[in-house]
Design an enzyme around this catalytic site. Structure first.
Site, PDB file in Angstrom:
ATOM      1  N   HIS A  49      44.927  46.270  35.794  1.00 33.22           N
ATOM      2  CA  HIS A  49      43.800  46.671  34.951  1.00 33.22           C
ATOM      3  C   HIS A  49      44.097  46.270  33.504  1.00 33.22           C
ATOM      4  CE1 HIS A  49      41.901  50.056  37.664  1.00 33.22           C
ATOM      5  NE2 HIS A  49      42.101  48.927  38.314  1.00 33.22           N
ATOM      6  N   GLU A  53      43.996  47.900  30.774  1.00 34.95           N
ATOM      7  CA  GLU A  53      44.816  48.866  30.027  1.00 34.95           C
ATOM      8  C   GLU A  53      46.299  48.700  30.336  1.00 34.95           C
ATOM      9  OE1 GLU A  53      42.132  49.469  31.947  1.00 34.95           O
ATOM     10  OE2 GLU A  53      41.251  51.427  31.508  1.00 34.95           O
ATOM     11  N   CYS A 108      40.802  54.977  34.277  1.00 36.13           N
ATOM     12  CA  CYS A 108      40.962  55.599  35.602  1.00 36.13           C
ATOM     13  C   CYS A 108      42.242  56.447  35.610  1.00 36.13           C
ATOM     14  CB  CYS A 108      41.038  54.497  36.663  1.00 36.13           C
ATOM     15  SG  CYS A 108      42.618  53.608  36.644  1.00 36.13           S
ATOM     16  N   CYS A 132      45.423  54.370  34.700  1.00 27.66           N
ATOM     17  CA  CYS A 132      45.514  53.945  33.292  1.00 27.66           C
ATOM     18  C   CYS A 132      45.650  55.143  32.350  1.00 27.66           C
ATOM     19  CB  CYS A 132      44.313  53.089  32.936  1.00 27.66           C
ATOM     20  SG  CYS A 132      44.288  51.538  33.884  1.00 27.66           S
TER      21      CYS A 132
END
Lengths: 169, 169
Positions: B65, B67, B95, B98
Site C-alpha cells: 500500500h 502508506e 486500513c 497501514c
C-alpha cells in the site's frame, strides 16, 4: 502432495508443531541479531514458502515485523499477492499492522503462540483477522505452543534489563 | 526551517493543501499503472521525505500500500524507524495494516481525504491511529480535500467497470 488443511492443533498435531518450530528457529535468529525475538513461517501444501524474523532495528524499518517480511516473501514465491491456501505460524499474536496484512493477503489460517495483551489484534485488543466486516476472514488458532515462544521473549527482555543495569539487575 | 506543526487544516491551509496535492500526484501515478489510485507523502520540517503510491499489482505484494512504501522510504531518509515530528498525507483513510504501521512508526499526525467505510481504521471500522491502549497515538485529521481524492477513485472504478463490460456499462 500434502494437504495444508490439517485439523486444528490437538493431541495429534505433529505437523503444526513442526511448522511452529521453524518459526521458533526464526525467532531465535532475531534474538541473535539483538531484535525482539519473533519469527514467522508461511506454509502452502505442506511446504514452507517463507521464513522470516523481526528486523526492525537491523533494517531501521518500522514495518519490518516477521509477519510482513514473510508475507512479501510468500507472495514472491507464489507470484501472486493472493495467498489462498496458505497458513502462517507465528510466535506471538499479530499486531494490527500484521493482522491487517494477513487479511489483505487472503491467507486461510493463522496459528500463533502467546497472546499479546499490549498490541495483539487477533483476539486481545482487536479481532481483525476474522472481522466479518472486512473482505476476507482467516481461521485463527491462538495459544499454540505458547511456552517455548514466551520463553524466548522472556529471556530476551531479562537479558536486556540486565545489560541496561550493567549486569546488576 | 519551516515547522511541520501547522494548525489543523482550516481556511488558511495552503501548506496542507500543497502536501495533499503531492499525495494526489502519487495517486494519479497509481491509476496510470492500473493500480487503485491511492497516494501518500510524508513531511518532516516542511520537507517531503517520502512519496509513494499503491503498487500491490505491480509488485505482486499484498503489503505494498502507498502508506507502507512511504513509511519504509521515510525511515530510510531519516536513518531511523522512529518518525517523530513527521506527518503523513494520504488520499484515503488508512486500513488496519497501514494505521498500525503509522502507530509503530510514531508519526505525529495523519491527514487523509475521504473515509473508507469498508476498511478504514482511523475512524470508520477501528480507531487504531489514536487508540489509548497502544504505545503511541497520532493526531488524526479526517476528510481533508475529500473531493479530488474521491474523484480519482471514482473515475478509476468507473473505467474498470466499463472495460469489464467491453465498453457497454
Amino acid at each position: 502432495m500434502k494437504n495444508d488443511h490439517l485439523p486444528a492443533p490437538g493431541p495429534d498435531s505433529y505437523e503444526h508443531e513442526r511448522y511452529m518450530r521453524a518459526a521458533l528457529v526464526e525467532a531465535a535468529a532475531a534474538a541473535e541479531a539483538d531484535e525482539v525475538p519473533i519469527g514467522a513461517v508461511i506454509v502452502h501444501r505442506g511446504r514452507i514458502i517463507a521464513r522470516a524474523h523481526n528486523q526492525r532495528e537491523t533494517l531501521k524499518d518500522p514495518t519490518a515485523h516477521a509477519e510482513m517480511i514473510a508475507l512479501t516473501q510468500a507472495a514472491a514465491a507464489r507470484g501472486d499477492w493472493r495467498l489462498h491456501g496458505c497458513t502462517m505460524y507465528v510466535t506471538l499474536e499479530p499486531c494490527p499492522m500484521c493482522a491487517g496484512a494477513l487479511v489483505w493477503a487472503r491467507l486461510d489460517r493463522v496459528v500463533y503462540g502467546p497472546a499479546d495483551p499490549k498490541a495483539g489484534a487477533c483476539r486481545s485488543l482487536y479481532r481483525i483477522a476474522d472481522d466479518a466486516r472486512l473482505n476476507h476472514r482467516l481461521e485463527v488458532i491462538a495459544g499454540f505452543m505458547e511456552e517455548p515462544c514466551r520463553a524466548l521473549l522472556q529471556d530476551f527482555f531479562a537479558r536486556k534489563r540486565k545489560t541496561a543495569t550493567n549486569g546488576y539487575p
